[in-house]
Design a protein around this motif. Structure first.
Motif, mmCIF file in Angstrom:
data_model
loop_
_atom_site.group_PDB
_atom_site.id
_atom_site.type_symbol
_atom_site.label_atom_id
_atom_site.label_comp_id
_atom_site.label_asym_id
_atom_site.label_seq_id
_atom_site.Cartn_x
_atom_site.Cartn_y
_atom_site.Cartn_z
ATOM 1 N N ALA A 184 37.224 39.964 43.196
ATOM 2 C CA ALA A 184 37.425 41.316 43.726
ATOM 3 C C ALA A 184 36.146 41.819 44.389
ATOM 4 O O ALA A 184 36.193 42.455 45.446
ATOM 5 C CB ALA A 184 37.867 42.260 42.608
ATOM 6 N N TYR A 185 35.020 41.526 43.784
ATOM 7 C CA TYR A 185 33.734 41.914 44.366
ATOM 8 C C TYR A 185 33.529 41.226 45.708
ATOM 9 O O TYR A 185 33.103 41.859 46.690
ATOM 10 C CB TYR A 185 32.600 41.565 43.395
ATOM 11 N N LEU A 186 33.853 39.946 45.772
ATOM 12 C CA LEU A 186 33.709 39.218 47.041
ATOM 13 C C LEU A 186 34.648 39.765 48.110
ATOM 14 O O LEU A 186 34.283 39.835 49.291
ATOM 15 C CB LEU A 186 33.950 37.726 46.818
ATOM 16 N N LEU A 187 35.854 40.150 47.707
ATOM 17 C CA LEU A 187 36.786 40.771 48.663
ATOM 18 C C LEU A 187 36.230 42.105 49.160
ATOM 19 O O LEU A 187 36.335 42.430 50.344
ATOM 20 C CB LEU A 187 38.155 40.973 48.017
ATOM 21 N N TRP A 188 35.645 42.871 48.263
ATOM 22 C CA TRP A 188 35.051 44.160 48.626
ATOM 23 C C TRP A 188 33.926 43.956 49.628
ATOM 24 O O TRP A 188 33.823 44.677 50.620
ATOM 25 C CB TRP A 188 34.547 44.856 47.349
ATOM 26 N N LEU A 189 33.089 42.927 49.377
ATOM 27 C CA LEU A 189 32.001 42.632 50.311
ATOM 28 C C LEU A 189 32.544 42.184 51.666
ATOM 29 O O LEU A 189 32.035 42.588 52.713
ATOM 30 C CB LEU A 189 31.095 41.536 49.738
ATOM 31 N N ALA A 190 33.574 41.340 51.637
ATOM 32 C CA ALA A 190 34.135 40.803 52.876
ATOM 33 C C ALA A 190 34.766 41.895 53.737
ATOM 34 O O ALA A 190 34.780 41.785 54.966
ATOM 35 C CB ALA A 190 35.174 39.726 52.558
ATOM 36 N N GLU A 191 35.274 42.944 53.101
ATOM 37 C CA GLU A 191 35.896 44.036 53.851
ATOM 38 C C GLU A 191 34.886 45.080 54.296
ATOM 39 O O GLU A 191 35.258 46.109 54.857
ATOM 40 C CB GLU A 191 36.996 44.696 53.018
ATOM 41 N N GLY A 192 33.627 44.851 54.049
ATOM 42 C CA GLY A 192 32.608 45.780 54.520
ATOM 43 C C GLY A 192 32.252 46.853 53.508
ATOM 44 O O GLY A 192 31.802 47.934 53.890
ATOM 45 N N ARG A 193 32.460 46.600 52.228
ATOM 46 C CA ARG A 193 32.090 47.505 51.138
ATOM 47 C C ARG A 193 32.769 48.861 51.249
ATOM 48 O O ARG A 193 32.157 49.907 51.054
ATOM 49 C CB ARG A 193 30.578 47.669 51.073
ATOM 50 N N VAL A 194 34.046 48.824 51.570
ATOM 51 C CA VAL A 194 34.837 50.055 51.693
ATOM 52 C C VAL A 194 35.167 50.554 50.287
ATOM 53 O O VAL A 194 35.750 49.845 49.486
ATOM 54 C CB VAL A 194 36.140 49.790 52.484
ATOM 55 N N HIS A 195 34.774 51.806 49.996
ATOM 56 C CA HIS A 195 35.022 52.388 48.677
ATOM 57 C C HIS A 195 36.424 52.977 48.605
ATOM 58 O O HIS A 195 37.033 53.315 49.617
ATOM 59 C CB HIS A 195 33.976 53.469 48.367
ATOM 60 N N GLY A 196 36.944 53.081 47.381
ATOM 61 C CA GLY A 196 38.254 53.684 47.170
ATOM 62 C C GLY A 196 39.400 52.692 47.222
ATOM 63 O O GLY A 196 40.559 53.075 47.096
ATOM 64 N N ARG A 197 39.109 51.419 47.408
ATOM 65 C CA ARG A 197 40.168 50.401 47.474
ATOM 66 C C ARG A 197 40.006 49.373 46.365
ATOM 67 O O ARG A 197 40.426 48.237 46.495
ATOM 68 C CB ARG A 197 40.131 49.720 48.848
ATOM 69 N N ASP A 198 39.391 49.800 45.266
ATOM 70 C CA ASP A 198 39.105 48.867 44.184
ATOM 71 C C ASP A 198 40.368 48.261 43.574
ATOM 72 O O ASP A 198 40.400 47.085 43.229
ATOM 73 C CB ASP A 198 38.259 49.534 43.097
ATOM 74 N N LEU A 199 41.437 49.049 43.464
ATOM 75 C CA LEU A 199 42.681 48.526 42.902
ATOM 76 C C LEU A 199 43.287 47.459 43.821
ATOM 77 O O LEU A 199 43.786 46.435 43.344
ATOM 78 C CB LEU A 199 43.678 49.655 42.652
ATOM 79 N N ARG A 245 43.877 43.627 42.671
ATOM 80 C CA ARG A 245 45.192 42.977 42.741
ATOM 81 C C ARG A 245 45.172 41.765 43.666
ATOM 82 O O ARG A 245 45.819 40.750 43.394
ATOM 83 C CB ARG A 245 46.254 43.980 43.185
ATOM 84 N N GLY A 246 44.457 41.861 44.758
ATOM 85 C CA GLY A 246 44.324 40.713 45.651
ATOM 86 C C GLY A 246 43.620 39.557 44.953
ATOM 87 O O GLY A 246 44.013 38.397 45.098
ATOM 88 N N ALA A 247 42.586 39.882 44.185
ATOM 89 C CA ALA A 247 41.864 38.847 43.438
ATOM 90 C C ALA A 247 42.768 38.236 42.372
ATOM 91 O O ALA A 247 42.761 37.013 42.182
ATOM 92 C CB ALA A 247 40.616 39.443 42.801
ATOM 93 N N GLU A 248 43.557 39.044 41.685
ATOM 94 C CA GLU A 248 44.503 38.526 40.692
ATOM 95 C C GLU A 248 45.487 37.556 41.330
ATOM 96 O O GLU A 248 45.772 36.489 40.787
ATOM 97 C CB GLU A 248 45.294 39.674 40.043
#
Length: 88
Positions: A13-28, A32-35
């Motif tokens: 999930a952290y890697l996905l967050w980094l790949a999307e440009g560290r956009v906040h508010g999309r942690d769920l 779920r994508g990581a799951e």
């Protein structure tokens, strides 16, 4: 084992967050994508293990009659050598 899986999901999930440009508010969404990605990896690994554990079936053998129906390769003609020397 569940804590190990959760650690893998968290890292993904952290890697996905980094790949999307560290956009906040999309942690769920990232979680779920990581799951989903981890579950797909686990399913592929389980399928690979099942394939290796499954007994292999031998290829069907051809019967002798099927082999007999196959035309034989042409034989080379035997040539007689003619001797020019005649016995006396």
């Amino acid at each position: 084992m569940q804590s190990d899986r959760q650690a893998r999901i968290s890292e993904r999930a952290y890697l996905l967050w980094l790949a999307e440009g560290r956009v906040h508010g999309r942690d769920l969404e990232h979680w779920r994508g990581a799951e989903r990605e981890i579950a797909e990896e686990e399913a592929r690994a389980a399928a690979a293990l099942a394939d290796r554990a499954a007994p292999r079936t031998a290829a069907p053998r051809r019967s002798r009659t099927a082999a007999a129906r196959k035309p034989a390769a042409p034989r080379a003609k035997a040539t007689r050598s003619r001797s020019t020397v005649r016995p006396k």
